[in-house]
Scaffold this motif. Sequence first.
Motif, PDB file in Angstrom:
ATOM      1  N   UNK A 167      10.240  26.621  22.997  1.00  0.00           N
ATOM      2  CA  UNK A 167      10.130  27.993  23.486  1.00  0.00           C
ATOM      3  C   UNK A 167      11.535  28.586  23.618  1.00  0.00           C
ATOM      4  N   UNK A 168      11.727  29.751  23.048  1.00  0.00           N
ATOM      5  CA  UNK A 168      13.024  30.423  23.056  1.00  0.00           C
ATOM      6  C   UNK A 168      13.577  30.598  24.474  1.00  0.00           C
ATOM      7  N   UNK A 169      12.710  30.859  25.437  1.00  0.00           N
ATOM      8  CA  UNK A 169      13.151  31.135  26.814  1.00  0.00           C
ATOM      9  C   UNK A 169      13.736  29.906  27.509  1.00  0.00           C
ATOM     10  N   UNK A 170      13.317  28.712  27.116  1.00  0.00           N
ATOM     11  CA  UNK A 170      13.707  27.506  27.852  1.00  0.00           C
ATOM     12  C   UNK A 170      14.436  26.469  26.989  1.00  0.00           C
ATOM     13  N   UNK A 171      14.641  26.757  25.746  1.00  0.00           N
ATOM     14  CA  UNK A 171      15.171  25.726  24.839  1.00  0.00           C
ATOM     15  C   UNK A 171      16.552  25.222  25.215  1.00  0.00           C
ATOM     16  N   UNK A 172      17.341  26.009  25.965  1.00  0.00           N
ATOM     17  CA  UNK A 172      18.688  25.572  26.350  1.00  0.00           C
ATOM     18  C   UNK A 172      18.766  25.073  27.792  1.00  0.00           C
ATOM     19  N   UNK A 173      17.644  24.983  28.454  1.00  0.00           N
ATOM     20  CA  UNK A 173      17.616  24.471  29.820  1.00  0.00           C
ATOM     21  C   UNK A 173      18.195  23.061  29.849  1.00  0.00           C
TER      22      UNK A 173
ATOM     23  N   UNK B 152      24.970  15.266  39.671  1.00  0.00           N
ATOM     24  CA  UNK B 152      25.216  16.582  40.255  1.00  0.00           C
ATOM     25  C   UNK B 152      26.609  17.087  39.959  1.00  0.00           C
ATOM     26  N   UNK B 153      27.580  16.236  40.120  1.00  0.00           N
ATOM     27  CA  UNK B 153      28.968  16.624  39.879  1.00  0.00           C
ATOM     28  C   UNK B 153      29.152  17.078  38.427  1.00  0.00           C
ATOM     29  N   UNK B 154      28.643  16.294  37.496  1.00  0.00           N
ATOM     30  CA  UNK B 154      28.837  16.638  36.091  1.00  0.00           C
ATOM     31  C   UNK B 154      28.036  17.873  35.683  1.00  0.00           C
ATOM     32  N   UNK B 155      26.709  17.817  35.851  1.00  0.00           N
ATOM     33  CA  UNK B 155      25.851  18.862  35.309  1.00  0.00           C
ATOM     34  C   UNK B 155      25.928  20.187  36.058  1.00  0.00           C
ATOM     35  N   UNK B 156      26.225  20.148  37.362  1.00  0.00           N
ATOM     36  CA  UNK B 156      26.261  21.392  38.128  1.00  0.00           C
ATOM     37  C   UNK B 156      27.668  21.961  38.306  1.00  0.00           C
ATOM     38  N   UNK B 157      28.693  21.119  38.225  1.00  0.00           N
ATOM     39  CA  UNK B 157      30.049  21.606  38.460  1.00  0.00           C
ATOM     40  C   UNK B 157      30.954  21.566  37.223  1.00  0.00           C
ATOM     41  N   UNK B 158      30.916  20.500  36.467  1.00  0.00           N
ATOM     42  CA  UNK B 158      31.842  20.344  35.346  1.00  0.00           C
ATOM     43  C   UNK B 158      31.308  20.890  34.016  1.00  0.00           C
ATOM     44  N   UNK B 159      30.034  20.668  33.750  1.00  0.00           N
ATOM     45  CA  UNK B 159      29.443  21.076  32.484  1.00  0.00           C
ATOM     46  C   UNK B 159      29.443  22.600  32.351  1.00  0.00           C
ATOM     47  N   UNK B 160      29.757  23.094  31.170  1.00  0.00           N
ATOM     48  CA  UNK B 160      29.745  24.521  30.889  1.00  0.00           C
ATOM     49  C   UNK B 160      28.502  24.843  30.043  1.00  0.00           C
ATOM     50  N   UNK B 161      27.451  25.404  30.693  1.00  0.00           N
ATOM     51  CA  UNK B 161      26.238  25.724  29.935  1.00  0.00           C
ATOM     52  C   UNK B 161      26.444  26.994  29.103  1.00  0.00           C
ATOM     53  N   UNK B 162      25.616  27.202  28.089  1.00  0.00           N
ATOM     54  CA  UNK B 162      25.725  28.444  27.305  1.00  0.00           C
ATOM     55  C   UNK B 162      25.363  29.635  28.175  1.00  0.00           C
ATOM     56  N   UNK B 163      26.068  30.704  28.028  1.00  0.00           N
ATOM     57  CA  UNK B 163      25.768  31.922  28.789  1.00  0.00           C
ATOM     58  C   UNK B 163      24.609  32.653  28.142  1.00  0.00           C
ATOM     59  N   UNK B 164      23.847  33.347  28.950  1.00  0.00           N
ATOM     60  CA  UNK B 164      22.721  34.110  28.427  1.00  0.00           C
ATOM     61  C   UNK B 164      21.568  33.267  27.956  1.00  0.00           C
ATOM     62  N   UNK B 165      21.416  32.063  28.558  1.00  0.00           N
ATOM     63  CA  UNK B 165      20.323  31.201  28.123  1.00  0.00           C
ATOM     64  C   UNK B 165      19.047  31.726  28.553  1.00  0.00           C
TER      65      UNK B 165
END
Length: 147
Positions: free
Chosen positions: A85-91, A134-147
């Motif tokens: 699904x386009x809306x959630x594919x980058x979650x 938590x440290x990695x995925x919520x603070x260090x990781x840079x998710x794509x913007x506009x997901x």
Amino acid sequence: MSGARKILLVEDNPDDVDLTLRALDKNRISNEVVVVRDGREALDYLFARGPYEGRDAADLPALMLLDLNLPKVSGLEVLRAIRSDERTRRLLVVVLTTSGEERDVCESYDRGANSYVRKPVEFESFHAAVGQLGMYWLLLNEPPHGR
């Protein structure tokens, strides 16, 4: 609080839910945690249907912690549905499970998991693992913007 800061915990075992919440708290990860107990409920939450109808489906969590062995809809099927699904594919999805089976690891990545973590049995190891997640995925990781 916007969904961009929420954690969606998909776990049917009440003891594992409690351990995860305690580990997040002990690691001072104060993000709101939404707990759902099976795969169907996870999809209902993400797509704002059923009991979550009226929720803003664009308000996605920052991270999903997903067990594989779930009632109603398996974790692997949840992965398939959200990646198609386009809306959630980058979650961001971290599979957090007791399974160490190589086929589960491979299939999780094949279906689009961002990470696969086997739950440690003892609390101190689990506590450390959740803190690192938590440290990695919520603070260090840079998710794509506009997901």
